[in-house]
Write a protein that holds these residues in place. Sequence first.
Motif, PDB file in Angstrom:
ATOM      1  N   LYS A   1     111.402 -19.266  81.656  1.00 56.07           N
ATOM      2  CA  LYS A   1     112.847 -19.451  81.446  1.00 56.07           C
ATOM      3  C   LYS A   1     113.643 -18.153  81.502  1.00 56.07           C
ATOM      4  O   LYS A   1     114.784 -18.095  81.035  1.00 56.07           O
ATOM      5  CB  LYS A   1     113.127 -20.197  80.136  1.00 56.07           C
ATOM      6  CG  LYS A   1     112.502 -21.584  80.096  1.00 56.07           C
ATOM      7  CD  LYS A   1     112.867 -22.328  78.825  1.00 56.07           C
ATOM      8  CE  LYS A   1     112.227 -23.720  78.816  1.00 56.07           C
ATOM      9  NZ  LYS A   1     112.583 -24.493  77.596  1.00 56.07           N
ATOM     10  N   ASN A   2     113.034 -17.118  82.090  1.00 54.24           N
ATOM     11  CA  ASN A   2     113.759 -15.865  82.316  1.00 54.24           C
ATOM     12  C   ASN A   2     114.374 -15.924  83.722  1.00 54.24           C
ATOM     13  O   ASN A   2     113.953 -15.225  84.644  1.00 54.24           O
ATOM     14  CB  ASN A   2     112.820 -14.664  82.172  1.00 54.24           C
ATOM     15  CG  ASN A   2     112.404 -14.430  80.732  1.00 54.24           C
ATOM     16  OD1 ASN A   2     113.161 -13.882  79.936  1.00 54.24           O
ATOM     17  ND2 ASN A   2     111.202 -14.872  80.399  1.00 54.24           N
ATOM     18  N   TYR A   3     115.365 -16.804  83.863  1.00 57.33           N
ATOM     19  CA  TYR A   3     115.907 -17.123  85.179  1.00 57.33           C
ATOM     20  C   TYR A   3     116.639 -15.947  85.826  1.00 57.33           C
ATOM     21  O   TYR A   3     116.522 -15.723  87.031  1.00 57.33           O
ATOM     22  CB  TYR A   3     116.842 -18.332  85.070  1.00 57.33           C
ATOM     23  CG  TYR A   3     116.174 -19.537  84.465  1.00 57.33           C
ATOM     24  CD1 TYR A   3     115.091 -20.157  85.092  1.00 57.33           C
ATOM     25  CD2 TYR A   3     116.600 -20.057  83.236  1.00 57.33           C
ATOM     26  CE1 TYR A   3     114.465 -21.260  84.531  1.00 57.33           C
ATOM     27  CE2 TYR A   3     115.977 -21.156  82.664  1.00 57.33           C
ATOM     28  CZ  TYR A   3     114.912 -21.749  83.317  1.00 57.33           C
ATOM     29  OH  TYR A   3     114.296 -22.830  82.753  1.00 57.33           O
ATOM     30  N   THR A   4     117.384 -15.194  85.030  1.00 59.19           N
ATOM     31  CA  THR A   4     118.112 -14.043  85.577  1.00 59.19           C
ATOM     32  C   THR A   4     117.134 -13.008  86.123  1.00 59.19           C
ATOM     33  O   THR A   4     117.345 -12.436  87.204  1.00 59.19           O
ATOM     34  CB  THR A   4     119.005 -13.408  84.490  1.00 59.19           C
ATOM     35  OG1 THR A   4     119.900 -14.403  83.982  1.00 59.19           O
ATOM     36  CG2 THR A   4     119.814 -12.255  85.061  1.00 59.19           C
ATOM     37  N   THR A   5     116.045 -12.783  85.397  1.00 60.85           N
ATOM     38  CA  THR A   5     115.024 -11.833  85.848  1.00 60.85           C
ATOM     39  C   THR A   5     114.367 -12.316  87.144  1.00 60.85           C
ATOM     40  O   THR A   5     114.132 -11.538  88.066  1.00 60.85           O
ATOM     41  CB  THR A   5     113.951 -11.634  84.768  1.00 60.85           C
ATOM     42  OG1 THR A   5     114.577 -11.194  83.561  1.00 60.85           O
ATOM     43  CG2 THR A   5     112.913 -10.616  85.198  1.00 60.85           C
ATOM     44  N   ALA A   6     114.072 -13.624  87.201  1.00 59.63           N
ATOM     45  CA  ALA A   6     113.449 -14.191  88.406  1.00 59.63           C
ATOM     46  C   ALA A   6     114.342 -13.974  89.626  1.00 59.63           C
ATOM     47  O   ALA A   6     113.872 -13.615  90.710  1.00 59.63           O
ATOM     48  CB  ALA A   6     113.180 -15.682  88.204  1.00 59.63           C
ATOM     49  N   LEU A   7     115.659 -14.156  89.447  1.00 56.92           N
ATOM     50  CA  LEU A   7     116.596 -13.949  90.561  1.00 56.92           C
ATOM     51  C   LEU A   7     116.652 -12.479  90.959  1.00 56.92           C
ATOM     52  O   LEU A   7     116.794 -12.145  92.146  1.00 56.92           O
ATOM     53  CB  LEU A   7     117.996 -14.434  90.150  1.00 56.92           C
ATOM     54  CG  LEU A   7     118.156 -15.957  90.061  1.00 56.92           C
ATOM     55  CD1 LEU A   7     119.476 -16.325  89.388  1.00 56.92           C
ATOM     56  CD2 LEU A   7     118.082 -16.587  91.455  1.00 56.92           C
ATOM     57  N   SER A   8     116.519 -11.594  89.971  1.00 54.26           N
ATOM     58  CA  SER A   8     116.499 -10.159  90.259  1.00 54.26           C
ATOM     59  C   SER A   8     115.274  -9.797  91.106  1.00 54.26           C
ATOM     60  O   SER A   8     115.370  -9.010  92.061  1.00 54.26           O
ATOM     61  CB  SER A   8     116.487  -9.369  88.944  1.00 54.26           C
ATOM     62  OG  SER A   8     116.312  -7.988  89.187  1.00 54.26           O
ATOM     63  N   LEU A   9     114.123 -10.397  90.786  1.00 51.39           N
ATOM     64  CA  LEU A   9     112.900 -10.152  91.566  1.00 51.39           C
ATOM     65  C   LEU A   9     113.056 -10.691  92.990  1.00 51.39           C
ATOM     66  O   LEU A   9     112.588 -10.086  93.964  1.00 51.39           O
ATOM     67  CB  LEU A   9     111.696 -10.796  90.885  1.00 51.39           C
ATOM     68  CG  LEU A   9     111.387 -10.343  89.443  1.00 51.39           C
ATOM     69  CD1 LEU A   9     110.098 -11.005  88.956  1.00 51.39           C
ATOM     70  CD2 LEU A   9     111.259  -8.832  89.346  1.00 51.39           C
ATOM     71  N   PHE A  10     113.695 -11.833  93.099  1.00 47.39           N
ATOM     72  CA  PHE A  10     113.960 -12.444  94.402  1.00 47.39           C
ATOM     73  C   PHE A  10     114.791 -11.493  95.273  1.00 47.39           C
ATOM     74  O   PHE A  10     114.509 -11.287  96.463  1.00 47.39           O
ATOM     75  CB  PHE A  10     114.687 -13.777  94.176  1.00 47.39           C
ATOM     76  CG  PHE A  10     115.238 -14.412  95.418  1.00 47.39           C
ATOM     77  CD1 PHE A  10     114.402 -14.833  96.442  1.00 47.39           C
ATOM     78  CD2 PHE A  10     116.600 -14.620  95.561  1.00 47.39           C
ATOM     79  CE1 PHE A  10     114.908 -15.437  97.586  1.00 47.39           C
ATOM     80  CE2 PHE A  10     117.120 -15.218  96.698  1.00 47.39           C
ATOM     81  CZ  PHE A  10     116.272 -15.625  97.719  1.00 47.39           C
ATOM     82  N   LYS A  11     115.809 -10.881  94.669  1.00 50.43           N
ATOM     83  CA  LYS A  11     116.657  -9.933  95.412  1.00 50.43           C
ATOM     84  C   LYS A  11     115.858  -8.691  95.818  1.00 50.43           C
ATOM     85  O   LYS A  11     116.061  -8.135  96.906  1.00 50.43           O
ATOM     86  CB  LYS A  11     117.864  -9.535  94.566  1.00 50.43           C
ATOM     87  CG  LYS A  11     118.866 -10.668  94.387  1.00 50.43           C
ATOM     88  CD  LYS A  11     119.990 -10.278  93.428  1.00 50.43           C
ATOM     89  CE  LYS A  11     120.932 -11.453  93.204  1.00 50.43           C
ATOM     90  NZ  LYS A  11     121.988 -11.148  92.205  1.00 50.43           N
ATOM     91  N   GLN A  12     114.944  -8.249  94.950  1.00 52.54           N
ATOM     92  CA  GLN A  12     114.151  -7.048  95.256  1.00 52.54           C
ATOM     93  C   GLN A  12     113.254  -7.248  96.471  1.00 52.54           C
ATOM     94  O   GLN A  12     113.133  -6.359  97.321  1.00 52.54           O
ATOM     95  CB  GLN A  12     113.297  -6.658  94.042  1.00 52.54           C
ATOM     96  CG  GLN A  12     114.093  -6.029  92.899  1.00 52.54           C
ATOM     97  CD  GLN A  12     113.175  -5.521  91.801  1.00 52.54           C
ATOM     98  OE1 GLN A  12     112.256  -4.730  92.060  1.00 52.54           O
ATOM     99  NE2 GLN A  12     113.421  -5.960  90.580  1.00 52.54           N
ATOM    100  N   ILE A  13     112.626  -8.432  96.585  1.00 53.46           N
ATOM    101  CA  ILE A  13     111.749  -8.633  97.753  1.00 53.46           C
ATOM    102  C   ILE A  13     112.573  -8.758  99.031  1.00 53.46           C
ATOM    103  O   ILE A  13     112.124  -8.374 100.109  1.00 53.46           O
ATOM    104  CB  ILE A  13     110.799  -9.842  97.581  1.00 53.46           C
ATOM    105  CG1 ILE A  13     111.566 -11.161  97.511  1.00 53.46           C
ATOM    106  CG2 ILE A  13     109.914  -9.668  96.363  1.00 53.46           C
ATOM    107  CD1 ILE A  13     110.648 -12.385  97.560  1.00 53.46           C
ATOM    108  N   ASN A  14     113.800  -9.281  98.897  1.00 56.68           N
ATOM    109  CA  ASN A  14     114.691  -9.346 100.061  1.00 56.68           C
ATOM    110  C   ASN A  14     115.041  -7.940 100.545  1.00 56.68           C
ATOM    111  O   ASN A  14     115.073  -7.665 101.752  1.00 56.68           O
ATOM    112  CB  ASN A  14     115.971 -10.124  99.735  1.00 56.68           C
ATOM    113  CG  ASN A  14     115.747 -11.620  99.737  1.00 56.68           C
ATOM    114  OD1 ASN A  14     114.781 -12.103 100.321  1.00 56.68           O
ATOM    115  ND2 ASN A  14     116.618 -12.369  99.076  1.00 56.68           N
ATOM    116  N   LEU A  15     115.326  -7.058  99.572  1.00 59.68           N
ATOM    117  CA  LEU A  15     115.670  -5.676  99.930  1.00 59.68           C
ATOM    118  C   LEU A  15     114.495  -4.950 100.584  1.00 59.68           C
ATOM    119  O   LEU A  15     114.690  -4.020 101.376  1.00 59.68           O
ATOM    120  CB  LEU A  15     116.116  -4.914  98.672  1.00 59.68           C
ATOM    121  CG  LEU A  15     117.472  -5.335  98.074  1.00 59.68           C
ATOM    122  CD1 LEU A  15     117.714  -4.637  96.751  1.00 59.68           C
ATOM    123  CD2 LEU A  15     118.610  -5.017  99.056  1.00 59.68           C
TER     124      LEU A  15
END
Length: 572
Positions: free
Chosen positions: A51-65
């Motif tokens: 349920k750490n949704y904000t963190t999960a989205l941050s990780l998603f952005k990192q792999i995109n970068l």
Amino acid sequence: MTSKTMNTKYKLPRITNFNDALHVFDVMLLRKPLPSVTQFNHVIGVVAKTKNYTTALSLFKQINLRGIASSLYTFNISINCYCHLNQISNAFAILGTLFKQGHPPDVATYNTLINGLVVNDRVIEAVELFKKLVKEKLCTPSEVTYGAVINGLCKVGYNDRVVALVGFMEKQGPLKPNLIVYNMVIDSLCKDGMVDDSLEMFYSLMSKGVEPNVVTYSCLIHGLCNFGRHKEANKILKEMNGRGVLLNAHTYSILVNALCREGLVQDAEGVVGTMIQKGIDPNLATFNALMDGYCLRGKVNAAKKVFDQMLDRGLIPSVISYNTLINGYGKKKKIDEATKLFEGIKHKGVKPNVVTYNTLLHGLFQAGRCSSTKELYDEMQNEGVIPNIYVYRTLLDGMCKNHQVSEAVTIFRSLEKSEFADDVSLYGILIKGCFTDKKQNLAQSFLEELSSKGLQPDLWTYNVMIHGFCTYGLLDEAKEILVKMKNIGCVPNSITYNVILQGFLKRKESQESKILLEEMVGRGFTPDSRTFSLLLDLVPDDGQNSDLINVIQKLKPKGIDNSCLLLGSVDS
């Protein structure tokens, strides 16, 4: 570096918690070549599940970068995170990105969006999206899709639509409803008072090859008990036993609660004993229901014993447990015990809620400890617990009853910019308090304020006004209120007529009393014992052949006959 050159042979270590996932993710980013998107998806998925949704989205952005091409599964995780964060527009933006990048959304994508809309109380939009899926054949809905839509419709009480959708599934849908769907619908119908419809659906299940389970039976028993249909509930219970479906803790808790509400607390204790004998541990709901049953009967010491049993069995009391016991102590005016219990909550890791504070406030007022209520009210706000309308009703009513009308008015005026400023019940409480404190002019001004705001006083408020005016002998004003009530369609009740009739009888106004009495009887109401006594007192003054006694002799109050009328007139 693209995903095609990544090392897909990297073996992920075991991940057991959120911190493990973050550590593994950081290690993965340092590897050359980078692991596959599938492996990153696994780690991000673990983070999302915590349920750490904000963190999960941050990780998603990192792999995109890092140039790692996202898969459909990656996008679905992101959509799920945005839905849980109530950022539906961002979730649909991801859907748009999917189309642009040539990733056709699958049924899991749409299920996530539909469920997200439902969770965020946007059920109509969820239904529209579902219709679009079916109409435009964007994907084939799964059991999860239908379940999400039905859950949403049940959530907002659109039971007609729910039944229609289930009917569609039964007759022509690609999927037949399963037991989970039927249980949801039966539960929703019961909660909305449509118990007969739920029974009809229940008895049709077996003909459709669907075997009811303990959840099905529990929903029905709960619904029947809630509407006082205990014989039918007992029949369902026997049928459940006959089919070999074992009761679980939830079913037993329903039975305990129903028995307690009927005042059969000893029987409820027996049910708990049966549970334990059968090796089923009573849960919090069971003990809370039993405690409430004892408190309703004023047996707060017995409720405390149940509370202690709960602790002995290793259960951690919830805020409901504490609220129930505090309320029980308050009603018995054992305010020291209630306060001690309240103070103990903070050391047990349970956060008092608005009900806790309101319950204790009510108890303190009943005990006449008005100074403590001010401290508790301040503490409540300091702790970030926002008062609701029930708290303000308790505060104003308690202050007025303890002759602190000015303080009550001050609190009411502080609400002028809030949603409670136009609450009719608060006006009624203040009006009653003003009359009690002999401030009839202030009471009248509050009534005028109601009218100037375009607010409609309720029946209770009008009865308060009539009682107040009659108390001070202002009978014309009381009659004006009665006329006004009838003109605006607020139908007087038995209390209204008894109160105003008593006012006129006390002033020996026989003619007006006769008119009111005839009107009262004509509406199907009977004088209460106090009114009847005043009527008898007036008869000798009015003469034996008066119109008033003729009306009185037509009455046959319960337990009073014509001989009592005759004795009353002669003895007087």
